[in-house]
Design an enzyme around this catalytic site. Structure first.
Site, PDB file in Angstrom:
ATOM      1  N   GLY A 662      47.734  50.550  38.769  1.00  9.70           N
ATOM      2  CA  GLY A 662      47.413  49.594  37.715  1.00  9.70           C
ATOM      3  C   GLY A 662      47.223  48.183  38.245  1.00  9.70           C
ATOM      4  CE  LYS A 680      42.678  37.032  38.540  1.00 13.19           C
ATOM      5  NZ  LYS A 680      43.325  37.978  39.465  1.00 13.19           N
TER       6      LYS A 680
END
Ligand code: ADP
Ligand code: ASP
Ligand code: MG
Length: 813
Positions: A662, A680
């Site tokens: 994940g 980002k």
């Protein structure tokens, strides 16, 4: 002598009547008692409805009558199982009078106020009879006295005025001798011509007060279904609490503005003689209740209570010629008085060009015609415009004796309303400064009451109402963190966090009381079909203050909903980065909407999961610093990949592993291609105050052409396998240079770039482990030694706690 009044809510069922009689039994053992009763709960409305139906020639009035009959007969059969013939005969006789009256209305097609009073009087006559019989059945020395023989009024039907001189004498004479318990029907009276009259809706309170004053008792007790007068209507505001002591003035203001507990005229006779009124709860006789007396002497806050009245219409009369019209206000209010229209609220702009008043919605049409007729001449000469009406409004009011000496209360009131997007239509402050009232949309009342209650009475507890979209891996963790933390938040931080709605791509589920988080999966499965608009609509319709929409998806469509939420003053918390990295204009619009509608827009988890990176940056900017350069490793997933990749592993397997854990986006290409890191650094540059778009960011990819051109995730993995040699080469080159491979994002002199770099030993990035992130901010204040934020920057748990932190941050807005 004690005087007790029991309202319709206290005599609404056999169980409640039983409780009433128990109280009466207790009291009558210690002295003589007068008990005033209302009609059985809901009966007055039913009588009026039956009358209205009969008037309209609608035969279903008979069914309404049957229902009224059934209610009373079953009360008797439950409470007095072996009732004697007298009781049943009397009841049947009264009911047949009632039926005859309704038949009469049906036949002659007429229902005058006079007949209406005759009709509604049956409610109290029947209830007082039943209660007396139940009391006798229990062995109490009880008698019923028809108050129509005591209370004398004028012929102002449906709201008659009392002739105190005669009434007081009647009452005093009658009670010279008395049984242990005398039951009086409330609300009903007779005119001096012997016609049946009533004292107005809610008038049983008044009856009790008249009797208490005539007998000059020490106190009057009003028994109802709540434990006193509350800081706000407890049915609408869960956090409301009973007020221990109130002054008559405050009680009058509160009840005038909608606190039904007390019928406003009630206060007058008691006030004249300074008889204290005690409000008690029939269902919880042990509760203290509220004491109403001359001075409240309370030392608590300056606001005593908040109330509201629904079904208000606002009428505005305006025009340039108004200033010169002699006796303008006098004429206006005279015509309203003539039509018996009660004005609840008045404001006049200081320019005197408009006057605005609030009345009951039912009176609006009549008010418009009569006011327009009264000013027909001025309207025809265009000195003023015809009256404008707005309906579906309510009045909310803050009430308190001590408001007068406290500046800033109205400021606090309107800022609480504004913050919650409650539109205020008009404002008035009583000259006494014992109340401040505002007209708002009826639809906003519950929210407004709760928001005001929170800001004036619950300085401590704040309600956060959360709507979550996307309950996958991260969402799942967030819900269990909320479940675990709820108690702590409530006790320690005074935050009451409730999840009101959840949705995945298939289903959505809502619970206004807060979803039971132990069981959310089952609820969601049984929920309705999911839709983005439907979710927004429901959040809007629930209209809760401090609402927060949480986006835990990676969906563009969901991110496009943010502006709609913000425009409704619903805060947005997102870990989805799409919005903040989309077109600059879109990002800016969302930031502006957040300011304009006073709703937070928080996305800390867009960069570095739960690490406080954006928060640190915002604090720098807010304190006047200017960020000049940013160096960062921002991809927990790429960091994981390059920290685990070496000559003994295969690149393909390490990426697979990262996805399984994940640590990557659902589509690993978004991470590996550098797009995620580019987004980002873009967000960080924007938050530092630079205008920049994704295309402006240089992205020098370390992937091969084949990797980049693969169409599907599977193809991508296959091409990673095929190009293993390419990745091994990158690795051995770094080792040869005594360096580590790190995927670095840089921002400097207004330019940004992302790419794989060989980081030499000794550099702060060199020892970055696992899926950690690191950011170094250089600024005017930190030109050489940067501010460094470092820590776990990926993973479902840390992302969920980052979202959680943003949700809590909303409470500080
Ligand atoms: P009764 O039938 O006893 O006369 P009412 O229904 O007239 O009772 O009045 C009691 C109700 O008033 C409560 O159940 C509550 O819903 C409502 N109410 C409105 N405002 C307030 C308030 N500030 N405090 C307590 N009750 C309130
Ligand atoms: N029964 C009347 C009403 O419902 C009077 C009262 O209950 O006080 O308005
Ligand atoms: Mg009442």
């Amino acid at each position: 002598m004690e005087v007790l009044k029991f309202g319709g809510s206290s005599v609404g069922s056999s169980k409640r009547i039983h409780q009433v009689v128990e109280i009466l039994d207790r009291y009558s053992k210690h002295g003589k008692v007068v008990c005033v009763v209302s009609a059985v709960g809901g009966i007055t409305d039913k009588l009026l409805k039956a009358g209205q139906l009969a008037l309209e020639k609608n035969e279903s009035f008979a069914a309404e009558f049957d229902e009224i009959r059934k209610i009373h007969l079953s009360l008797v059969s439950e409470l007095i199982p072996n009732a004697n013939d007298y009781v049943l005969e009397y009841l049947e006789e009264e009911l047949s009078y009632l039926k005859n009256l309704l038949d009469g209305i049906y036949l002659i097609n007429e229902l005058t106020p006079k007949t209406s009073d005759k009709l509604t009087s049956f409610g109290e006559l029947l209830s007082s009879f039943i209660i007396t019989e139940v009391a006798k059945h229990r062995g109490i020395d009880a008698v019923r006295k028809n108050s129509q023989e005591l209370i004398v009024t004028n012929s102002n039907f449906t709201k008659a005025e009392v002739n105190y001189l005669v009434t007081n004498k009647n009452i005093r004479d009658y009670f010279k001798t008395a049984h242990q318990l005398t039951v009086l029907p409330g609300f009903v009276a007779k005119s001096n011509l012997g016609e049946i009259t009533t004292l107005g809706r809610g008038g049983s309170d008044f009856t009790a007060s008249i009797v208490a004053a005539a007998l000059q008792v020490k106190k009057l007790e009003i028994w109802t279904d709540v434990s006193g007068m509350y800081t706000a209507n407890p049915k609408l505001v869960k956090q409301a609490v009973p007020i221990e002591v109130l002054s008559y003035q405050e009680a009058m203001e509160l009840s005038h503005f909608g606190a039904k507990v007390l019928f406003p005229p009630t206060v007058q006779p008691a006030l004249d003689l300074e008889i204290p009124i005690l409000i008690k709860n029939t269902l919880k006789p042990e509760d203290k209740g509220t004491l109403i007396k001359t001075h409240s002497n309370s030392t608590s806050g300056s606001v005593s209570g908040i109330t509201s009245v629904d079904h208000i219409a606002l009428l505005t009369l305006q025009g340039n010629g108004m200033v010169g019209i002699p006796g303008f206000s006098k004429r206006l209010f005279e015509v309203l008085a003539l039509e018996k229209i009660n004005v609840i609220f008045i404001t006049q702009a200081s320019s005197e060009h408009s006057i605005c008043f609030g009345i009951s919605e039912g009176d609006a049409d009549l008010a418009v015609t009569s006011v327009n007729a009264c000013f027909e001449y001025e309207i025809s000469t265009r000195k003023i415009r015809p009256v404008e009406v707005e309906k579906n409004l309510s009045i909310i009011a803050l009430v308190g004796d001590r408001m007068k000496n406290h500046q800033g209360i109205s400021g606090k009131m309107f800022s609480a309303l504004g913050k919650n997007n409650v539109n205020v239509r008009a404002i008035a402050q009583g000259a006494s400064e014992k109340n401040i009232s505002a007209v708002i949309l009826e639809n906003d009342v519950k929210k407004a009451l709760n928001a005001l209650h929170e800001s004036f009475f619950e300085v401590k507890t704040k309600q956060l109402n959360v709507f979550i979209t996307g309950v996958g891996n991260v969402g799942h963790r967030l819900l269990s963190q909320i479940e675990q933390q709820r108690k702590f938040l409530k006790n320690e931080l005074r935050i009451n966090l409730r999840v009101m709605g959840i949705s995945n791509s298939r289903k959505m589920y809502f619970d206004e009381e807060g979803i039971d988080l132990g069981n959310w999966k089952d609820h969601l499965e049984q929920g309705e079909q999911a839709s983005l608009d439907g979710f927004l609509e429901k959040a809007t319709q629930l209209n809760k203050r401090n609402s927060i929409f949480v986006d835990i998806t990676a969906s563009e469509a969901v991110s496009q909903m943010y502006s709609s939420y913000l425009k409704r003053s619903i805060s947005v918390v997102a870990c989805n980065k799409i919005a903040c990295s989309s077109e600059f204009h879109n990002y800016k619009t969302l930031k502006n909407l957040s300011k304009k509608y006073n709703a937070s827009f928080l996305f800390e988890t867009n960069v570095g999961a739960g690490l406080p990176i954006i928060d640190t940056l915002s604090n720098l900017v807010a304190s006047g610093d200017k960020v000049t350069s940013i160096q960062a490793v921002l991809s927990g997933s790429l960091n994981f990949v390059f920290n685990n990749f070496d000559s003994s592993t295969k690149f393909h397997d390490v990426v697979k592993e990262a996805q399984k854990e994940g640590f990557t986006e659902p589509d690993p290409r978004i991470d590996l291609s550098g797009v995620d890191v580019a987004r980002k650094i873009l967000i960080l540059a924007r938050e530092s105050g630079y205008e920049m778009n994704l295309e402006d960011i240089e992205n020098d990819s370390f992937l091969t052409k084949a990797n980049l051109e693969s169409d599907t995730v599977d193809d991508f993995y296959e091409s990673l396998s095929e190009d293993e040699e390419h990745f091994q080469k990158l690795f051995s080159a770094a080792i040869a240079n005594n360096s580590q491979l790190k995927y670095v994002a840089e921002f400097d002199k207004g330019k940004a770039k992302v790419g794989l770099k060989e980081i030499p030993q000794g550099h702060p990035f060199y020892n970055l482990e696992g899926k950690d992130n690191i950011v170094m901010f250089y600024s005017h204040r930190y030109p050489e030694q940067p501010i460094i934020v470092k820590g776990a920057g990926a993973g479902a748990d840390v992302t969920a706690s980052g979202l959680f932190a943003d949700i809590i941050r909303v409470s500080n807005k």
